[in-house]
Design a protein around this motif. Structure first.
Motif: not given
Length: 293
Positions: A12, A15-16, A19, A99, A102, A128, A292-293
């Protein structure tokens, strides 16, 4: 799953950061910095954190914002078009439609047009589902201000995001037709599969050969791609899933630089082509990213 909250949420956090930054290398650095900060607070203090997931999200968001702002000058001095760094992704990313969209190159390119704060709010809330109150605490702003920023960012993205509402089967059929036409040097085949207003954007970073400006229009793009096989003898085109959607990887080009290609398919035709050749952005295309989110 690991008992350590950081390890449990590492996918997670990456991924943040990815992005927000559009760079896997920068995202890894930010996640590593977050780990060092998390580890430094000590076991007792970590045990006192009642809600470690939002705590870690705040940490990684703040560090990603610092990195994003620091990168602004480097982006301004970049040679040619700047594109996000492509990631090799597992099939399960494509299974999560929200996801996959995004983290698509198309969406990350749109996010580049936001301010750092707008990007943080949009990513955290829209992708998220982080409450505005938590985002406000992260950014040091009021919930009302964050809500307004989120509304502005959402409208901005909605006006620019491509409509990627096609199934995997249709996408594969269109991409396969495109790759076959490129391989065969079939001009009419390219014109048939490209949208009339298609845009091709390439990123060579001033290192690998690439067009410096976007190429717009089916005829111009088709004429650019038609001589591919003649100009790159020995090259091979391999369908590859980048950023949750089917793309292609080109290997064996004479200049020694690999190429990652991503597509946007709309209404049965390709409307956007993103070509990344800058070797600094291809260091992770052999490693499946954990998102992942």
């Amino acid at each position: 799953m690991s008992d350590d909250p950081f390890l449990a949420n590492r996918g997670l956090l990456f991924t943040i950061a990815y992005e927000m930054l559009g760079s896997a290398a920068d995202a890894e650095d930010v996640v590593q910095d977050t780990w060092l900060r998390w580890d430094a607070i000590g076991a007792d203090a970590r045990a006192d954190v009642r809600h470690p997931r939002p705590f870690l999200v705040r940490m990684v968001t703040r560090k990603a914002l610092d990195r994003l702002r620091a990168n602004a000058r480097r982006r301004e001095e970049y040679v040619g078009e700047w594109l996000p760094e492509p990631l090799l992704t597992a099939p399960d990313v494509a299974d999560d439609v929200a996801l996959a969209e995004s983290v698509s190159i198309a969406m990350l390119t749109v996010l580049e047009t936001l301010t750092p704060t707008e990007r943080a709010v949009f990513v955290l809330h829209e992708v998220f589902e982080t409450p505005y109150g938590e985002i406000a605490e992260t950014l040091g702003k009021t919930p009302a201000a964050v809500r307004q920023i989120g509304h502005r960012a959402r409208e901005h993205v909605a006006a620019r995001r491509p409509r990627m509402e096609v199934g995997r089967v249709e996408q594969r059929q269109v991409v396969d037709r495109f790759l076959a036409a490129v391989w065969e040097g079939d001009l009419q085949g390219l014109l048939d599969v490209l949208a009339p207003d298609v845009v091709l954007v390439a990123d060579g970073g001033g290192v690998a050969q690439a067009v410096l400006n976007p190429v717009a229009g089916a005829k111009k793009v088709a004429n650019l791609l038609k001589p591919f096989r003649r100009l790159t003898p020995g090259a091979e085109i391999v369908p590859t899933v980048f950023n949750g959607t089917l793309g292609a990887r080109v290997v064996g080009i004479a200049d020694g630089f690999d190429t990652a290609i991503s597509f946007v398919v709309e209404a049965g035709r390709i409307s956007r082509i993103y070509v990344v050749r800058n070797p600094a952005k291809l260091g992770m295309i052999d490693v499946v990213a954990t998102l992942s989110r």
